[in-house]
Design a protein around this motif. Structure first.
Motif, PDB file in Angstrom:
ATOM      1  N   SER A 167       0.820  -1.220   0.000  1.00  0.00           N
ATOM      2  CA  SER A 167       0.000   0.000   0.000  1.00  0.00           C
ATOM      3  C   SER A 167       0.847   1.260   0.000  1.00  0.00           C
ATOM      4  N   SER A 168       2.057   1.151  -0.566  1.00  0.00           N
ATOM      5  CA  SER A 168       2.919   2.327  -0.627  1.00  0.00           C
ATOM      6  C   SER A 168       2.428   3.335  -1.665  1.00  0.00           C
ATOM      7  N   THR A 169       1.485   2.921  -2.496  1.00  0.00           N
ATOM      8  CA  THR A 169       0.932   3.678  -3.645  1.00  0.00           C
ATOM      9  C   THR A 169       1.880   3.699  -4.831  1.00  0.00           C
ATOM     10  N   ASP A 170       3.010   3.016  -4.738  1.00  0.00           N
ATOM     11  CA  ASP A 170       3.995   2.975  -5.820  1.00  0.00           C
ATOM     12  C   ASP A 170       4.003   1.560  -6.399  1.00  0.00           C
ATOM     13  N   VAL A 171       3.405   1.388  -7.579  1.00  0.00           N
ATOM     14  CA  VAL A 171       3.314   0.040  -8.148  1.00  0.00           C
ATOM     15  C   VAL A 171       4.684  -0.528  -8.483  1.00  0.00           C
ATOM     16  N   ARG A 172       5.711   0.329  -8.547  1.00  0.00           N
ATOM     17  CA  ARG A 172       7.054  -0.182  -8.799  1.00  0.00           C
ATOM     18  C   ARG A 172       7.535  -1.088  -7.673  1.00  0.00           C
ATOM     19  N   ARG A 173       6.958  -0.932  -6.504  1.00  0.00           N
ATOM     20  CA  ARG A 173       7.312  -1.815  -5.390  1.00  0.00           C
ATOM     21  C   ARG A 173       6.965  -3.275  -5.715  1.00  0.00           C
ATOM     22  N   ILE A 174       5.883  -3.469  -6.462  1.00  0.00           N
ATOM     23  CA  ILE A 174       5.464  -4.832  -6.800  1.00  0.00           C
ATOM     24  C   ILE A 174       6.515  -5.498  -7.672  1.00  0.00           C
ATOM     25  N   THR A 175       6.970  -4.803  -8.694  1.00  0.00           N
ATOM     26  CA  THR A 175       7.987  -5.389  -9.571  1.00  0.00           C
ATOM     27  C   THR A 175       9.315  -5.550  -8.838  1.00  0.00           C
ATOM     28  N   TRP A 176       9.597  -4.666  -7.888  1.00  0.00           N
ATOM     29  CA  TRP A 176      10.822  -4.749  -7.101  1.00  0.00           C
ATOM     30  C   TRP A 176      10.804  -6.000  -6.211  1.00  0.00           C
ATOM     31  N   ILE A 177       9.674  -6.219  -5.524  1.00  0.00           N
ATOM     32  CA  ILE A 177       9.548  -7.404  -4.676  1.00  0.00           C
ATOM     33  C   ILE A 177       9.653  -8.671  -5.515  1.00  0.00           C
ATOM     34  N   LYS A 178       8.993  -8.676  -6.659  1.00  0.00           N
ATOM     35  CA  LYS A 178       9.040  -9.863  -7.518  1.00  0.00           C
ATOM     36  C   LYS A 178      10.450 -10.092  -8.069  1.00  0.00           C
ATOM     37  N   ALA A 179      11.171  -9.023  -8.338  1.00  0.00           N
ATOM     38  CA  ALA A 179      12.545  -9.188  -8.832  1.00  0.00           C
ATOM     39  C   ALA A 179      13.436  -9.846  -7.776  1.00  0.00           C
ATOM     40  N   LEU A 180      13.173  -9.544  -6.514  1.00  0.00           N
ATOM     41  CA  LEU A 180      13.977 -10.116  -5.433  1.00  0.00           C
ATOM     42  C   LEU A 180      13.523 -11.509  -5.016  1.00  0.00           C
ATOM     43  N   LEU A 181      12.201 -11.757  -5.100  1.00  0.00           N
ATOM     44  CA  LEU A 181      11.640 -12.965  -4.503  1.00  0.00           C
ATOM     45  C   LEU A 181      10.918 -13.874  -5.490  1.00  0.00           C
TER      46      LEU A 181
END
Length: 308
Positions: A167-181
């Motif tokens: 819920s950071s409002t930044d959808v880039r966080r989703i791709t960042w998490i997926k890139a790591l995990l």
């Protein structure tokens, strides 16, 4: 009922009677209606559920009601938020005892600090039970930001951490998490007006607010986006956005309860310090809601209510 962190999972409002006690009969009715319309889990009582105004015992009673109402059809998820780590642990253990199938783990109320202390708090809740858990990251509301590298650290140490509500409002966080995990964690969008963008980035769940009033439209929008039906998603999203944006302002609880009241599925009562909307603020909110309901999109038969 196995916990799957996918689909549309309402963060439910908490209904109150005229004395501002929990209206358990309506809570059960509302939860059943949400499930009838295709929701895949029931989450309570988070921020939208006014969890900060509920006592320890009221939260337990609320979970009992929800488990009794819908647990044979969908999992009930307990939102775990407290002032102290000890209380959060106690809540988690009681949630498991009453039949909840998952936990949504929040940072502590009020106290904001650095990663070492926040990690210790979350880890203690994760260890408290064997239930599948979702970490709730909402730096806008709680002042604590769980960065993707920190989420990876928690996931590597706690097998029962299975999902993140981003819920950071930044959808880039989703791709960042997926890139790591990769696919280690299921990611849910936690702000209503970013759901289509979030799914495009890799989210597989939606912890939703306006679904409390409009579950059929919410489930249809999610399904269109997941299936890549872009034109249908775009048309429904454009209609829905003025309402979805009500989920992202300080008085989101009052506004979503107002939408519920306008569609005939709930009342506007809130517990202080929140107060019901009045005056020009109320009239403007009603105008937005009326316009949306007057121009409501007719959904196809394939988007009709479904039972998971």
């Amino acid at each position: 009922m196995q916990m799957k962190w996918r689909g549309v999972m309402p963060a439910t409002t908490t209904a109150f009677d005229e004395n501002l006690n929990i209206d358990h009969a309506f809570v059960a009715k509302h939860a059943r209606w949400l499930v009838d319309n295709g929701c895949t889990a029931i989450i309570s009582p988070g921020s939208l559920g006014e969890g900060a105004t509920l006592s320890f015992d009221e939260k337990i009673a609320l979970w009992f009601t929800l488990v009794d109402a819908v647990s044979e059809r969908v999992p009930v998820v307990a939102a775990i938020a407290a002032l102290s780590t000890a209380e959060a642990i106690a809540l988690a253990k009681r949630a498991a005892e009453v039949g909840c199938k998952g936990l949504m783990v929040l940072p502590p109320y009020v106290y904001k600090s650095e990663w070492r202390e926040m990690k210790a708090h979350v880890a203690a809740v994760l260890r408290a039970t064997s239930l599948s858990c979702m970490l709730y990251n909402n730096p806008v509301a709680y002042g604590t930001d769980f960065l993707p590298e920190q989420i990876r650290e928690l996931a590597s140490e706690h097998e029962n951490l299975a999902a993140v509500k981003e819920s950071s409002t930044d959808v880039r966080r989703i791709t960042w998490i997926k890139a790591l995990l990769g696919d280690r964690l299921d990611i849910s969008v936690g702000v209503d007006d970013a759901i289509v963008e979030g799914i495009a980035a890799g989210a597989v769940g939606w912890v939703a607010g306006l679904v409390d009033a409009l579950p059929r439209e919410s489930v249809a929008l999610f399904d269109y986006a997941i299936k890549g039906e872009q034109e249908k998603a775009r048309a429904l999203y454009e209609w829905f956005l003025p309402l979805l944006r009500l989920d992202t302002v300080p008085k989101f609880v009052q506004l979503i309860k107002l939408v519920q009241a306008q569609v005939g599925m709930g009342a506007t009562r809130v517990r202080p310090p929140r107060l019901e909307l009045v005056g020009a603020e109320l009239e403007e909110a009603k105008r937005v809601i009326r316009h949306a309901l007057d121009t409501r999109i007719e959904l196809s038969t394939s988007s009709a209510a479904r039972n998971p």
